[in-house]
Design an enzyme around this catalytic site. Structure first.
Site, short mmCIF file in Angstrom:
data_model
loop_
_atom_site.label_atom_id
_atom_site.label_comp_id
_atom_site.label_asym_id
_atom_site.label_seq_id
_atom_site.Cartn_x
_atom_site.Cartn_y
_atom_site.Cartn_z
N SER A 106 0.80 -1.23 0.00
CA SER A 106 0.00 0.00 0.00
C SER A 106 0.83 1.28 0.00
CB SER A 106 -0.96 0.01 1.20
OG SER A 106 -2.01 -0.90 1.00
N LYS A 109 0.43 3.25 -3.11
CA LYS A 109 -0.75 4.08 -3.34
C LYS A 109 -0.42 5.56 -3.37
CE LYS A 109 -3.76 0.68 -1.04
NZ LYS A 109 -4.52 0.36 0.19
N TYR A 233 -2.97 -2.51 -10.30
CA TYR A 233 -2.90 -2.31 -8.85
C TYR A 233 -1.99 -3.32 -8.17
CZ TYR A 233 -4.31 -2.31 -3.96
OH TYR A 233 -4.29 -2.29 -2.59
N TYR A 285 -4.11 3.21 7.67
CA TYR A 285 -5.36 2.46 7.71
C TYR A 285 -6.27 3.00 8.82
CZ TYR A 285 -2.51 -0.72 4.87
OH TYR A 285 -1.69 -1.25 3.91
N VAL A 303 1.19 -3.87 4.05
CA VAL A 303 1.07 -5.11 4.82
C VAL A 303 2.31 -5.99 4.73
CG1 VAL A 303 -1.43 -5.15 4.74
CG2 VAL A 303 -0.12 -6.29 2.92
#
Length: 359
Positions: A106, A109, A233, A285, A303
């Site tokens: 992530s 992102k 992605y 998160y 993660v």
């Protein structure tokens, strides 16, 4: 639209590309040289402190476990913990397992959001993904269904990130990824490498992300086909890095898109500032609020156990980073929110002992 000066396959043929390559080589040389010389800001005492903190917080990893829902990540050593910190001068300090490679997950992102905004402009992207925290798990679908018309709440959760990946320019996944890779290479001076084992592992088990993608396609927020968006992605998540690379990205974000080793503004300031605001409010998160309260720095976790954070230039006279710095951390044992247990614990101590909170 912000001008990205080179793309894969074009750079070697252009004068601009040759200049960019020269700048990258020069920047890398400065980074290596600075890392091997003495800097008064990084005296032996602080180096010793960081090494001691890493050794202590490594023990906190026992409170977490490696991501088990992605088979390729399950095999990581949960006791590992490493950190790299880079200043605008190029001077860096490292401790622990800082050279261990891991995938961005992530953390990517942030880069994809910046890339999409560079091409389309901020308003275009924000018409399709919002900037609000959710308080829900990163792969939750509940907010999409509860709040019509189903616009993703922010680009740091999976629904928003998949939407952003679909917005990258290009008619195929390969073209979209080429654009993203160009941004990554512009920032880090290294060509991205996708860990194929991790990608395949995620592709075969990404049932929740497929569900999110089909919902986004049904509501009109996905800009390409489901499988194409998912390929982009998952491949961006599978880019392999180490703590030095994400610390360098963090450094450039800390300086609002300015690359201090090349003396060049490589990303638009307004886009970077928006990305940092999202990192602060949504980057960890559904533990983002606690992280902001106890660490007080913009950050993005993954993660795989990576955390990218940054210290902006600040006016605190006693700060060891008055000019700012980028920080990369790797500790694969994660908590229930998906954040590195040892990494967050280490950052709390750094923020407290060295007073680097932005508040």
């Amino acid at each position: 639209m912000f001008n990205i000066r080179f793309l894969p396959g074009v750079e070697a043929l252009s004068t601009e590309g040759k200049k960019a390559r020269k700048h990258r080589i020069w920047g890398e040389a400065r980074l290596v040289q600075a890392a091997t010389t003495t800097n008064s800001k990084w005296d032996r005492k602080r180096m010793d402190e960081l090494e001691q903190w890493v050794a202590y917080h490594r023990l906190q990893a026992a409170e977490g476990k490696c991501a088990s829902y992605i088979p390729a990540l399950r095999r990581a050593d949960p006791t590992q913990l490493g950190i790299c910190m880079i200043e605008p001068s190029g001077h860096k300090i490292t401790a622990g397992d800082w050279e261990v490679p891991f995938t961005m997950q992530s953390i990517s992102k942030v880069v994809s959001f910046i890339a999409a905004c560079c091409h389309h402009g901020i308003s275009y992207v924000l018409d399709r993904v919002d900037v609000e925290p959710t308080g829900d798990a990163f792969n939750s679908i509940i907010r999409l269904e509860m709040h019509k018309p189903g616009k993703p709440f922010n680009p740091m959760i999976n629904a928003g990130a998949i939407t952003v990946s679909s917005l990258l320019p290009g008619d195929t996944p390969e073209q979209k990824l080429d654009y993203l890779y160009a941004i990554f290479q512009k920032i880090t001076a290294t060509a991205p490498v996708v860990n194929e084992e991790v990608f395949v592992s995620e592709w075969m088990t990404s049932h929740r992300n497929r569900a999110l993608s089909h919902y986004l396609k049904d509501t009109g927020y996905l800009d390409c086909e489901v499988e194409e968006a998912l390929e982009v992605y998952l491949k961006q998540c599978s880019i392999q890095v180490n703590t030095e690379q994400i610390a360098l990205i963090g450094l450039i974000l800390a300086l609002d898109g300015y690359h201090p080793l090349r003396g060049e503004q490589i990303l638009p300031k307004q886009v970077v500032r928006l990305a940092k605001a999202l990192m602060l409010t949504c980057g960890m998160y559904d533990a983002s609020g606690k992280f902001a309260a106890y660490v007080g720095l913009p950050a993005k976790s993954g993660v795989s156990g990576g955390i990218m954070t940054l210290v902006p230039p600040i006016l605190k006279r006693e700060s060891p980073f008055p000019d700012g710095c980028g920080i990369g951390i790797f500790g694969p044992a994660i908590d229930s929110c998906g954040n590195s247990v040892a990494g967050v614990s280490l950052l709390k101590q750094i923020a407290h002992e060295w007073d680097v909170s932005i508040f």
